[in-house]
Design a protein around this motif. Sequence first.
Motif, PDB file in Angstrom:
ATOM      1  N   ARG A   6       0.857  -1.186   0.000  1.00  0.00           N
ATOM      2  CA  ARG A   6       0.000   0.000   0.000  1.00  0.00           C
ATOM      3  C   ARG A   6       0.893   1.236   0.000  1.00  0.00           C
ATOM      4  NH1 ARG A   6      -4.995   0.749   0.051  1.00  0.00           N
ATOM      5  NH2 ARG A   6      -5.437  -1.333   0.801  1.00  0.00           N
ATOM      6  N   GLN A  52      -9.301   2.990  -5.732  1.00  0.00           N
ATOM      7  CA  GLN A  52      -9.425   3.163  -4.287  1.00  0.00           C
ATOM      8  C   GLN A  52      -9.513   4.639  -3.924  1.00  0.00           C
ATOM      9  OE1 GLN A  52      -5.858   1.096  -3.201  1.00  0.00           O
ATOM     10  NE2 GLN A  52      -7.014  -0.692  -2.573  1.00  0.00           N
ATOM     11  N   GLU A  55      -7.466   8.973   0.030  1.00  0.00           N
ATOM     12  CA  GLU A  55      -6.977   9.125   1.405  1.00  0.00           C
ATOM     13  C   GLU A  55      -6.403   7.827   1.967  1.00  0.00           C
ATOM     14  OE1 GLU A  55     -11.389   8.349   1.483  1.00  0.00           O
ATOM     15  OE2 GLU A  55     -10.159   9.837   0.502  1.00  0.00           O
ATOM     16  N   ASP A  56      -6.726   6.695   1.376  1.00  0.00           N
ATOM     17  CA  ASP A  56      -6.214   5.412   1.855  1.00  0.00           C
ATOM     18  C   ASP A  56      -4.944   4.981   1.144  1.00  0.00           C
ATOM     19  OD1 ASP A  56      -8.307   5.176   3.620  1.00  0.00           O
ATOM     20  OD2 ASP A  56      -9.537   4.012   2.241  1.00  0.00           O
TER      21      ASP A  56
END
Length: 86
Positions: A6, A52, A55-56
């Motif tokens: 991520r 997605q 912010e993630d």
Amino acid sequence: MRAPVRIADAETVRLLRPGDRVDVIAAPTSGARATRVAVGARVVDVSAGRHQPLEDGALIMLSVPRSDAVKLAGASANSRLVVVLC
């Protein structure tokens, strides 16, 4: 070995394409010095990162040696991960 990672900046991920080579940098949230945890990792897939919320961050798949996969997993627990194109 393939490792899902991520990346904190989803906009950067949108610039990546399969086959790109990246270095992965871990910037600890505690304010400690940033470190390079993978060098020349090959991007395998970025499609997961394109849909997605920003912010993630965004999830990408990298091809790395087993030792780097372990470092990436550990770094993701307490750091923001960023990539630099090679």
